[in-house]
Design an enzyme around this catalytic site. Structure first.
Site, PDB file in Angstrom:
ATOM      1  N   LYS A  62      66.444  58.912 131.515  1.00 21.49           N
ATOM      2  CA  LYS A  62      65.109  58.832 132.118  1.00 21.49           C
ATOM      3  C   LYS A  62      64.131  59.730 131.379  1.00 21.49           C
ATOM      4  O   LYS A  62      62.953  59.387 131.257  1.00 21.49           O
ATOM      5  CB  LYS A  62      65.158  59.226 133.603  1.00 21.49           C
ATOM      6  CG  LYS A  62      65.712  58.138 134.503  1.00 21.49           C
ATOM      7  CD  LYS A  62      65.313  58.397 135.948  1.00 21.49           C
ATOM      8  CE  LYS A  62      65.815  57.307 136.874  1.00 21.49           C
ATOM      9  NZ  LYS A  62      65.516  57.594 138.287  1.00 21.49           N
TER      10      LYS A  62
ATOM     11  N   LYS B  53      71.868  47.084 132.725  1.00 25.02           N
ATOM     12  CA  LYS B  53      71.984  47.144 134.175  1.00 25.02           C
ATOM     13  C   LYS B  53      70.787  46.450 134.815  1.00 25.02           C
ATOM     14  O   LYS B  53      69.671  46.593 134.341  1.00 25.02           O
ATOM     15  CB  LYS B  53      72.012  48.621 134.579  1.00 25.02           C
ATOM     16  CG  LYS B  53      72.389  48.886 135.999  1.00 25.02           C
ATOM     17  CD  LYS B  53      72.322  50.369 136.319  1.00 25.02           C
ATOM     18  CE  LYS B  53      70.917  50.779 136.686  1.00 25.02           C
ATOM     19  NZ  LYS B  53      70.829  52.022 137.486  1.00 25.02           N
TER      20      LYS B  53
ATOM     21  N   LYS C  42      64.979  47.629 138.739  1.00 25.15           N
ATOM     22  CA  LYS C  42      63.657  47.194 139.193  1.00 25.15           C
ATOM     23  C   LYS C  42      62.569  47.594 138.216  1.00 25.15           C
ATOM     24  O   LYS C  42      61.479  47.067 138.249  1.00 25.15           O
ATOM     25  CB  LYS C  42      63.349  47.686 140.605  1.00 25.15           C
ATOM     26  CG  LYS C  42      63.698  49.106 140.877  1.00 25.15           C
ATOM     27  CD  LYS C  42      63.733  49.351 142.380  1.00 25.15           C
ATOM     28  CE  LYS C  42      64.611  50.564 142.680  1.00 25.15           C
ATOM     29  NZ  LYS C  42      65.021  50.664 144.045  1.00 25.15           N
TER      30      LYS C  42
HETATM   31  P1  AMP Z   1      68.234  52.957 142.195  1.00 26.42           P
HETATM   32  O1  AMP Z   1      67.772  51.542 142.145  1.00 26.42           O
HETATM   33  O2  AMP Z   1      68.512  53.500 140.839  1.00 26.42           O
HETATM   34  O3  AMP Z   1      67.397  53.836 143.065  1.00 26.42           O
HETATM   35  O4  AMP Z   1      69.679  52.937 142.881  1.00 26.42           O
HETATM   36  C1  AMP Z   1      69.919  52.833 144.263  1.00 26.42           C
HETATM   37  C2  AMP Z   1      71.399  52.568 144.507  1.00 26.42           C
HETATM   38  O5  AMP Z   1      71.733  51.258 144.016  1.00 26.42           O
HETATM   39  C3  AMP Z   1      72.364  53.542 143.801  1.00 26.42           C
HETATM   40  O6  AMP Z   1      73.495  53.769 144.624  1.00 26.42           O
HETATM   41  C4  AMP Z   1      72.747  52.790 142.560  1.00 26.42           C
HETATM   42  O7  AMP Z   1      73.998  53.199 142.066  1.00 26.42           O
HETATM   43  C5  AMP Z   1      72.763  51.343 143.044  1.00 26.42           C
HETATM   44  N1  AMP Z   1      72.428  50.424 141.953  1.00 26.42           N
HETATM   45  C6  AMP Z   1      71.281  50.403 141.222  1.00 26.42           C
HETATM   46  N2  AMP Z   1      71.293  49.429 140.294  1.00 26.42           N
HETATM   47  C7  AMP Z   1      72.486  48.793 140.446  1.00 26.42           C
HETATM   48  C8  AMP Z   1      73.094  47.695 139.785  1.00 26.42           C
HETATM   49  N3  AMP Z   1      72.496  47.046 138.803  1.00 26.42           N
HETATM   50  N4  AMP Z   1      74.331  47.323 140.191  1.00 26.42           N
HETATM   51  C9  AMP Z   1      74.955  47.975 141.201  1.00 26.42           C
HETATM   52  N5  AMP Z   1      74.437  49.014 141.869  1.00 26.42           N
HETATM   53  C10 AMP Z   1      73.217  49.433 141.507  1.00 26.42           C
END
Ligand code: AMP
Ligand code: TRP
Length: 332
Positions: free
Chosen positions: A111, A198, A201
């Site tokens: 990041k 991955k 968003k």
């Molecule tokens: P974030 O979107 O980074 O705030 O992540 C929120 C939660 O969703 C965290 O527990 C991440 O590990 C999970 N997460 C985010 N992106 C993915 C993805 N592509 N696949 C599976 N889990 C995800």
């Protein structure tokens, strides 16, 4: 009852990767653990946020979790910023954590590189650097045993474990040492337009993800235009990440095993497969979308649920912080 806790950042919407990796496992934990579900607004501001948008996003995050099946009668659903003890414990843990430990966090490195364009880590906020320690405080404050997260958060939960063990050693038994809970399949859902990245968003193209609020036609279009690998077989393979990812989504959405899906598509093409996958995802997410929109329409009720959650969390956090202050030696 065991205690579990997870947090998600309130950043405009959740995608199917968040749902599969983090929210669904949390929802499942409601039946046999005491779940705390946090909207981590103070984590969100480690990257620049428009205050008006942030406020909207906090409410829509609450609507989203409720729509996904978080039940406020069982689960403590709350906003991190309402509980000042998170920040207080984060400070103490910053004094327990080592620079080297924080510098090793791969998410920070990734990041920071993207922060403030060309300035890289120099232009990243200090909060982005200390964020894993705030996350450790979130977890340790509530004697959390289980932390359901996606694969990318595993290193942060391990840091929380290390800090708990070190604090207990130096100041006496205080914190429960938490365990990450990462699902075997679906912990890392990949982007629809690039099987090696991955699903995220912050991706530049909306085609790369399926938002929980996408309508049926949008879901169909996005899946039909998902990239596939060279070759025509519908089979998982380490060297074919795109089709492997689609098979994973199919399997999670339908509850069928990957092998049984592979078998069903022997001799069939990507076109058939994607059409069926699109319908499976529409069926999987459709009811959730409807519920999210319903909850989102009642702001007063959302605020009431969050206030109630904050009150419950506050009592637990205050109790623990009393003990921590005593251990550290600042209570007279
Ligand atoms: P974030 O979107 O980074 O705030 O992540 C929120 C939660 O969703 C965290 O527990 C991440 O590990 C999970 N997460 C985010 N992106 C993915 C993805 N592509 N696949 C599976 N889990 C995800
Ligand atoms: N850092 C996590 C993320 O960005 C969110 C988070 C904050 C969290 N505090 C937490 C997750 C405590 C689990 C437990 O995804």
């Amino acid at each position: 009852m065991k205690r579990s806790l997870t947090g998600l950042q309130p950043t405009n919407f959740l995608h199917i990767g968040n749902y599969i990796g983090a929210v669904q496992p949390a929802v499942a934990l409601q039946s046999d653990t005491q779940l705390l579900m946090m909207i981590v607004d103070y984590h969100a501001i480690t990257m620049p946020q428009d205050p008006k948008e942030l406020r909207k996003n906090i409410l829509s995050a609450a609507a989203t979790y409720l729509g996904c099946g978080i039940d406020p009668a069982k689960t403590i659903l709350f906003q991190q910023s309402r509980i000042a003890e998170h920040m207080e414990l984060a400070w103490i843990l910053q004094c327990v954590a080592k620079m080297g430990e924080a510098e090793r966090m791969t998410q920070y490195k990734d990041k920071a590189k993207k922060a403030e364009g060309a300035k890289g880590a120099e232009g990243a906020s200090v909060g982005l650097f200390t964020y894993p320690i705030l996350m450790a405080a979130d977890i340790l404050l509530y004697d959390t045993e289980i932390v359901p997260v996606g694969e990318d958060q595993k290193q942060h939960v391990e840091l929380a474990r290390d800090l708990a063990i070190r604090f207990n050693r130096d100041f006496g038994e205080t914190f429960v040492v938490p365990e990450p809970k990462i699902r075997a399949e679906g912990a890392r859902i990949m982007a629809l337009d690039d099987g090696t990245k991955k699903m995220s968003k912050s991706a530049p193209s909306a085609k790369s993800y399926i938002a929980l609020t996408d309508d049926a036609d949008t879901i169909r279009k996005k899946i039909m235009s998902a990239v596939t690998d060279s070759g025509t077989e519908i089979r998982t393979d380490r060297n074919r990440p795109a089709i492997t990812n689609l098979l994973t989504i199919f399997s999670v959405a339908t509850g069928r095993s990957i092998e049984s899906i592979e078998l069903a598509y022997v001799g069939k093409g990507y076109g058939d497969f994607k059409k069926d996958l699109a319908e499976a995802v529409v069926e999987y997410l459709g009811p959730i979308r409807g519920r999210i929109l319903n909850f989102a329409a009642d702001e007063t009720e959302l605020k009431r649920i969050l206030a109630e959650g904050a009150e419950k969390a506050k009592g637990m956090a205050a109790f623990k912080m009393n003990k921590v202050r005593q251990r550290v030696g600042v209570t007279l």
